[in-house]
Scaffold this motif. Structure first.
Motif, PDB file in Angstrom:
ATOM      1  N   ILE A   1       0.820  -1.211   0.000  1.00 35.18           N
ATOM      2  CA  ILE A   1       0.000   0.000   0.000  1.00 35.18           C
ATOM      3  C   ILE A   1       0.854   1.261   0.000  1.00 35.18           C
ATOM      4  CG2 ILE A   1      -2.005  -1.116   1.053  1.00 35.18           C
ATOM      5  CD1 ILE A   1      -1.137   0.068   3.744  1.00 35.18           C
ATOM      6  N   SER A   2       2.171   1.105  -0.123  1.00 37.71           N
ATOM      7  CA  SER A   2       3.070   2.260  -0.188  1.00 37.71           C
ATOM      8  C   SER A   2       3.420   2.554  -1.640  1.00 37.71           C
ATOM      9  CB  SER A   2       4.358   1.997   0.603  1.00 37.71           C
ATOM     10  OG  SER A   2       5.316   3.009   0.347  1.00 37.71           O
ATOM     11  N   ALA A   3       2.859   3.618  -2.175  1.00 36.03           N
ATOM     12  CA  ALA A   3       3.140   3.990  -3.558  1.00 36.03           C
ATOM     13  C   ALA A   3       4.620   4.291  -3.762  1.00 36.03           C
ATOM     14  CB  ALA A   3       2.288   5.198  -3.955  1.00 36.03           C
ATOM     15  N   GLU A   4       5.251   4.881  -2.758  1.00 33.66           N
ATOM     16  CA  GLU A   4       6.675   5.235  -2.870  1.00 33.66           C
ATOM     17  C   GLU A   4       7.539   3.993  -2.997  1.00 33.66           C
ATOM     18  OE1 GLU A   4      10.136   7.552  -0.266  1.00 33.66           O
ATOM     19  OE2 GLU A   4       8.032   7.670   0.343  1.00 33.66           O
ATOM     20  N   ASP A   5       7.278   2.986  -2.159  1.00 36.15           N
ATOM     21  CA  ASP A   5       8.050   1.750  -2.236  1.00 36.15           C
ATOM     22  C   ASP A   5       7.807   1.027  -3.557  1.00 36.15           C
ATOM     23  OD1 ASP A   5       9.101   2.236   0.241  1.00 36.15           O
ATOM     24  OD2 ASP A   5       7.846   0.782   1.297  1.00 36.15           O
ATOM     25  N   LEU A   6       6.561   0.984  -4.002  1.00 31.24           N
ATOM     26  CA  LEU A   6       6.238   0.316  -5.259  1.00 31.24           C
ATOM     27  C   LEU A   6       6.933   0.994  -6.434  1.00 31.24           C
ATOM     28  CD1 LEU A   6       2.451  -0.257  -4.569  1.00 31.24           C
ATOM     29  CD2 LEU A   6       4.179  -2.049  -4.722  1.00 31.24           C
ATOM     30  N   ALA A   7       6.996   2.316  -6.420  1.00 37.17           N
ATOM     31  CA  ALA A   7       7.688   3.038  -7.490  1.00 37.17           C
ATOM     32  C   ALA A   7       9.165   2.662  -7.515  1.00 37.17           C
ATOM     33  CB  ALA A   7       7.520   4.534  -7.303  1.00 37.17           C
ATOM     34  N   ARG A   8       9.759   2.534  -6.352  1.00 40.30           N
ATOM     35  CA  ARG A   8      11.167   2.103  -6.282  1.00 40.30           C
ATOM     36  C   ARG A   8      11.328   0.701  -6.866  1.00 40.30           C
ATOM     37  NH1 ARG A   8      14.603   1.722  -0.567  1.00 40.30           N
ATOM     38  NH2 ARG A   8      16.410   0.567  -1.376  1.00 40.30           N
ATOM     39  N   GLY A   9      10.372  -0.188  -6.566  1.00 35.64           N
ATOM     40  CA  GLY A   9      10.419  -1.537  -7.122  1.00 35.64           C
ATOM     41  C   GLY A   9      10.341  -1.547  -8.637  1.00 35.64           C
TER      42      GLY A   9
ATOM     43  N   GLU B   1      12.984  -2.385 -13.922  1.00 36.21           N
ATOM     44  CA  GLU B   1      13.447  -1.867 -15.216  1.00 36.21           C
ATOM     45  C   GLU B   1      14.957  -2.018 -15.347  1.00 36.21           C
ATOM     46  OE1 GLU B   1      12.103  -0.699 -17.909  1.00 36.21           O
ATOM     47  OE2 GLU B   1       9.998  -0.328 -17.390  1.00 36.21           O
ATOM     48  N   GLU B   2      15.672  -1.664 -14.305  1.00 35.80           N
ATOM     49  CA  GLU B   2      17.131  -1.724 -14.338  1.00 35.80           C
ATOM     50  C   GLU B   2      17.636  -3.144 -14.534  1.00 35.80           C
ATOM     51  OE1 GLU B   2      17.983   2.108 -11.364  1.00 35.80           O
ATOM     52  OE2 GLU B   2      18.197   0.042 -10.621  1.00 35.80           O
ATOM     53  N   ARG B   3      16.883  -4.130 -14.084  1.00 38.32           N
ATOM     54  CA  ARG B   3      17.316  -5.532 -14.165  1.00 38.32           C
ATOM     55  C   ARG B   3      16.683  -6.282 -15.331  1.00 38.32           C
ATOM     56  NH1 ARG B   3      17.291  -7.359  -7.765  1.00 38.32           N
ATOM     57  NH2 ARG B   3      18.018  -5.356  -6.954  1.00 38.32           N
ATOM     58  N   GLY B   4      15.932  -5.577 -16.155  1.00 39.61           N
ATOM     59  CA  GLY B   4      15.306  -6.226 -17.295  1.00 39.61           C
ATOM     60  C   GLY B   4      14.164  -7.147 -16.925  1.00 39.61           C
ATOM     61  N   LEU B   5      13.498  -6.863 -15.816  1.00 42.65           N
ATOM     62  CA  LEU B   5      12.426  -7.730 -15.330  1.00 42.65           C
ATOM     63  C   LEU B   5      11.049  -7.084 -15.413  1.00 42.65           C
ATOM     64  CD1 LEU B   5      14.204  -9.073 -12.116  1.00 42.65           C
ATOM     65  CD2 LEU B   5      13.782 -10.364 -14.224  1.00 42.65           C
ATOM     66  N   ALA B   6      10.957  -5.914 -15.997  1.00 44.47           N
ATOM     67  CA  ALA B   6       9.698  -5.169 -15.976  1.00 44.47           C
ATOM     68  C   ALA B   6       8.552  -5.925 -16.631  1.00 44.47           C
ATOM     69  CB  ALA B   6       9.889  -3.817 -16.656  1.00 44.47           C
ATOM     70  N   GLU B   7       8.845  -6.766 -17.618  1.00 48.11           N
ATOM     71  CA  GLU B   7       7.790  -7.517 -18.302  1.00 48.11           C
ATOM     72  C   GLU B   7       7.339  -8.744 -17.517  1.00 48.11           C
ATOM     73  OE1 GLU B   7       6.375  -6.341 -21.048  1.00 48.11           O
ATOM     74  OE2 GLU B   7       7.702  -4.629 -20.746  1.00 48.11           O
ATOM     75  N   ARG B   8       8.062  -9.063 -16.470  1.00 43.73           N
ATOM     76  CA  ARG B   8       7.752 -10.289 -15.718  1.00 43.73           C
ATOM     77  C   ARG B   8       7.232 -10.021 -14.314  1.00 43.73           C
ATOM     78  NH1 ARG B   8      13.212 -13.302 -15.720  1.00 43.73           N
ATOM     79  NH2 ARG B   8      12.031 -14.684 -14.328  1.00 43.73           N
ATOM     80  N   VAL B   9       7.107  -8.764 -13.939  1.00 45.80           N
ATOM     81  CA  VAL B   9       6.667  -8.461 -12.579  1.00 45.80           C
ATOM     82  C   VAL B   9       5.726  -7.268 -12.594  1.00 45.80           C
ATOM     83  CG1 VAL B   9       8.625  -6.930 -12.110  1.00 45.80           C
ATOM     84  CG2 VAL B   9       7.456  -8.061 -10.201  1.00 45.80           C
ATOM     85  N   ALA B  10       4.729  -7.309 -11.722  1.00 44.67           N
ATOM     86  CA  ALA B  10       3.803  -6.187 -11.537  1.00 44.67           C
ATOM     87  C   ALA B  10       3.838  -5.784 -10.074  1.00 44.67           C
ATOM     88  CB  ALA B  10       2.387  -6.591 -11.935  1.00 44.67           C
ATOM     89  N   PHE B  11       4.014  -4.494  -9.835  1.00 46.99           N
ATOM     90  CA  PHE B  11       3.946  -3.945  -8.486  1.00 46.99           C
ATOM     91  C   PHE B  11       2.604  -3.227  -8.356  1.00 46.99           C
ATOM     92  CE2 PHE B  11       8.535  -4.492  -8.920  1.00 46.99           C
ATOM     93  CZ  PHE B  11       8.862  -5.018  -7.676  1.00 46.99           C
TER      94      PHE B  11
END
Length: 254
Positions: free
Chosen positions: A67-75, A80-90
């Motif tokens: 429920i923390s938008a700030e933490d989710l944005a960091r995730g 993105e930096e690790r090339g995992l954006a297509e495999r994970v949803a925050f």
């Protein structure tokens, strides 16, 4: 860091809890050995352990709930930096009664309260029942849960968080017995050591302490100083060496 605001929250922490790199590596390996296709991280924060599981299991997908938008944005930035954006949803949503299961693996580190009625006292039995509901047969659950190393005295409780009482946590044996009663076998039981706690507690406040030293006259300094002083005191004068953290790797039965 600027002169107009406090530093980024929790920026010195890799994990939001007393967890070392070595222990995290072993935990990820045990989850990865089960080859999960789907992973759910409850109370994920910025999802560091979730991302590491996905890196260790090519093709696996994950969802992190918080429920923390700030933490989710960091995730999302880390993904993105690790090339995992297509495999994970925050996802910014409550985990209470979630329908995002069943899945092959669940991470719930220091977040079991997210599975309980917020109007009631924290109930580890209810959290364990929810975890059992959400994990598929043959899956894995990694539960990070606080426990009492020993029963605290009234004076020690008074030095902890507001309203602290002995019913806030179980002893480790009782917690593991409860997991078994709920339908799990404890494949691995481990507890955070003093160095892990000290790294977490100091890292939790590090950026803010550095900012306070550099900005003693800032309009937010007094409020911020009071907050971190209370946090530090609750650890050093309250729960240090009394509150433990266990990491249970659980396998559902049947």
């Amino acid at each position: 860091m600027t002169d107009t605001g406090i530093p980024p929250r929790l920026g010195s922490l890799t994990f939001h809890g007393p967890l070392s790199e070595a222990r995290a590596t072993r935990m990820v390996a045990r989850v990865a050995d089960a080859s999960p296709a789907t992973v759910l991280d409850i109370g994920c924060g910025w999802g560091e352990l979730l991302l590491r599981v996905l890196e260790a299991v090519p093709g696996a997908t994950g969802v992190g709930l918080d429920i923390s938008a700030e933490d989710l944005a960091r995730g999302r930035v880390l993904a993105e930096e690790r090339g995992l954006a297509e495999r994970v949803a925050f996802v910014e949503e409550s985990a209470l009664g979630t329908t995002r299961g069943p899945v092959d693996a669940i991470l719930c580190l220091g977040s079991s309260q997210a599975l309980c009625d917020p109007e009631q006292p924290h109930d580890p039995a209810a959290a364990l029942r929810e975890l059992r509901r959400l994990v598929r047969p043959g899956g894995r659950v990694v539960l990070g849960e606080g426990f009492w190393e020993r029963t605290p005295t009234a004076g020690e409780l008074a030095g902890m968080w507001p309203g602290a009482h002995t019913g806030d946590h179980l002893r480790l044996g009782a917690l593991v017995d409860l997991a078994i009663e709920t339908g799990f076998r404890p494949a691995w039981i481990e507890t955070a050591g003093r160095e892990e706690w000290e790294d977490f507690e100091s890292g939790y406040r590090h950026d803010t302490e550095v900012w306070l030293a550099a900005h003693p006259g800032h309009p937010l300094a007094a409020e911020t100083r009071d907050r971190v002083d209370r946090q530090r005191s609750s650890w050093l004068n309250g729960y240090r060496d009394i509150l433990g953290m266990t990491y249970l790797t659980l396998i559902p039965v049947g």
